[in-house]
Design a protein around this motif. Sequence first.
Motif, PDB file in Angstrom:
ATOM      1  N   UNK A  41       0.802  -1.227   0.000  1.00 52.49           N
ATOM      2  CA  UNK A  41       0.000   0.000   0.000  1.00 52.49           C
ATOM      3  C   UNK A  41       0.837   1.279   0.000  1.00 52.49           C
ATOM      4  N   UNK A  42       2.050   1.226   0.563  1.00 49.56           N
ATOM      5  CA  UNK A  42       2.883   2.430   0.677  1.00 49.56           C
ATOM      6  C   UNK A  42       3.097   3.137  -0.656  1.00 49.56           C
ATOM      7  N   UNK A  43       3.456   2.422  -1.728  1.00 49.90           N
ATOM      8  CA  UNK A  43       3.663   3.131  -3.003  1.00 49.90           C
ATOM      9  C   UNK A  43       2.373   3.745  -3.557  1.00 49.90           C
ATOM     10  N   UNK A  44       1.238   3.196  -3.180  1.00 47.46           N
ATOM     11  CA  UNK A  44      -0.027   3.702  -3.703  1.00 47.46           C
ATOM     12  C   UNK A  44      -0.507   4.955  -2.989  1.00 47.46           C
ATOM     13  N   UNK A  45      -0.104   5.130  -1.706  1.00 42.60           N
ATOM     14  CA  UNK A  45      -0.650   6.225  -0.914  1.00 42.60           C
ATOM     15  C   UNK A  45       0.366   7.301  -0.550  1.00 42.60           C
ATOM     16  N   UNK A  46       1.570   7.193  -1.046  1.00 44.43           N
ATOM     17  CA  UNK A  46       2.561   8.254  -0.884  1.00 44.43           C
ATOM     18  C   UNK A  46       2.749   8.709   0.551  1.00 44.43           C
ATOM     19  N   UNK A  47       2.686  10.033   0.772  1.00 41.89           N
ATOM     20  CA  UNK A  47       2.956  10.585   2.107  1.00 41.89           C
ATOM     21  C   UNK A  47       1.887  10.191   3.126  1.00 41.89           C
ATOM     22  N   UNK A  48       0.696   9.839   2.692  1.00 38.49           N
ATOM     23  CA  UNK A  48      -0.349   9.408   3.622  1.00 38.49           C
ATOM     24  C   UNK A  48       0.008   8.079   4.272  1.00 38.49           C
ATOM     25  N   UNK A  49       0.947   7.326   3.663  1.00 33.63           N
ATOM     26  CA  UNK A  49       1.355   6.034   4.207  1.00 33.63           C
ATOM     27  C   UNK A  49       2.099   6.180   5.531  1.00 33.63           C
ATOM     28  N   UNK A  50       2.526   7.386   5.864  1.00 31.08           N
ATOM     29  CA  UNK A  50       3.211   7.601   7.145  1.00 31.08           C
ATOM     30  C   UNK A  50       2.227   7.806   8.293  1.00 31.08           C
ATOM     31  N   UNK A  51       0.945   8.012   7.999  1.00 30.00           N
ATOM     32  CA  UNK A  51      -0.064   8.209   9.034  1.00 30.00           C
ATOM     33  C   UNK A  51      -0.623   6.846   9.461  1.00 30.00           C
ATOM     34  N   UNK A  52      -0.384   6.480  10.737  1.00 30.72           N
ATOM     35  CA  UNK A  52      -0.781   5.165  11.235  1.00 30.72           C
ATOM     36  C   UNK A  52      -2.283   4.944  11.160  1.00 30.72           C
ATOM     37  N   UNK A  53      -3.063   5.929  11.602  1.00 27.99           N
ATOM     38  CA  UNK A  53      -4.527   5.784  11.609  1.00 27.99           C
ATOM     39  C   UNK A  53      -5.079   5.594  10.201  1.00 27.99           C
ATOM     40  N   UNK A  54      -4.574   6.382   9.267  1.00 25.81           N
ATOM     41  CA  UNK A  54      -5.046   6.264   7.879  1.00 25.81           C
ATOM     42  C   UNK A  54      -4.732   4.894   7.312  1.00 25.81           C
ATOM     43  N   UNK A  55      -3.513   4.418   7.532  1.00 16.80           N
ATOM     44  CA  UNK A  55      -3.129   3.143   6.943  1.00 16.80           C
ATOM     45  C   UNK A  55      -3.796   1.953   7.624  1.00 16.80           C
ATOM     46  N   UNK A  56      -4.123   2.080   8.922  1.00 16.61           N
ATOM     47  CA  UNK A  56      -4.880   1.015   9.580  1.00 16.61           C
ATOM     48  C   UNK A  56      -6.264   0.871   8.960  1.00 16.61           C
ATOM     49  N   UNK A  57      -6.934   2.009   8.746  1.00 12.24           N
ATOM     50  CA  UNK A  57      -8.279   1.927   8.176  1.00 12.24           C
ATOM     51  C   UNK A  57      -8.232   1.512   6.708  1.00 12.24           C
ATOM     52  N   UNK A  58      -7.239   1.988   5.974  1.00 14.26           N
ATOM     53  CA  UNK A  58      -7.085   1.569   4.577  1.00 14.26           C
ATOM     54  C   UNK A  58      -6.809   0.069   4.521  1.00 14.26           C
ATOM     55  N   UNK A  59      -5.907  -0.411   5.379  1.00 19.93           N
ATOM     56  CA  UNK A  59      -5.583  -1.836   5.412  1.00 19.93           C
ATOM     57  C   UNK A  59      -6.791  -2.682   5.792  1.00 19.93           C
ATOM     58  N   UNK A  60      -7.559  -2.232   6.775  1.00 19.09           N
ATOM     59  CA  UNK A  60      -8.759  -2.976   7.182  1.00 19.09           C
ATOM     60  C   UNK A  60      -9.765  -3.015   6.038  1.00 19.09           C
TER      61      UNK A  60
END
Length: 194
Positions: A75-94
């Motif tokens: 997911x990191x390459x797809x979401x760029x700088x937003x990938x550093x936000x834990x809350x955002x990536x948890x919800x995206x991953x879920x």
Amino acid sequence: MLSAIWVVFLVLALICGAFTGRLDAVTTAVGTGAGEAVTLIISIVGLMCFWSGIMELVQASGLAEKLSRILMPLLRPLFGKAATDREAMETVSANVAANLLGLSNAATPLGLRAADRLYELEGRRGSPNTVLTLITLNTASIQLIPSTVAAVRAACGAASPFDIMLPVWGASIFSVAVVLLSGRLMRPLFPEGK
């Protein structure tokens, strides 16, 4: 728009029924179809509630955070700088995990939370690429276990509701690849925030 489409379908059915002399069959089918739709909804609502509850437990137990770490390299390459936000990536991953499991109804609230967080990170302006990427991943998701479709097939009497696995895998992987590639190729035509 959808209401207009249904009205057009209904009018066309009535016109075709009148011209072919089978108007009574059309009116009977309307009543029968409505009853079958209600029966189908009732038969799959329990499964939808079950999986929505499971996904809430996944988040509450911290499993979403572990899943986030597993999915992060993808997911990191797809979401760029937003990938550093834990809350955002948890919800995206879920959300991605729910879609992988074919739990489209459980994925919707997770997707809404993820989109809200991504939009918040972008300052709530325009149409950020991260939100658009999430929407495309959510819409054209890879389904490893098409549980919702299998539940509908089982409710309709399919002997083997999961015999669609290979075509679902192929179609979903292909659709996600095409959508993500199209998004990348067309991004220069639509500057971020427009």
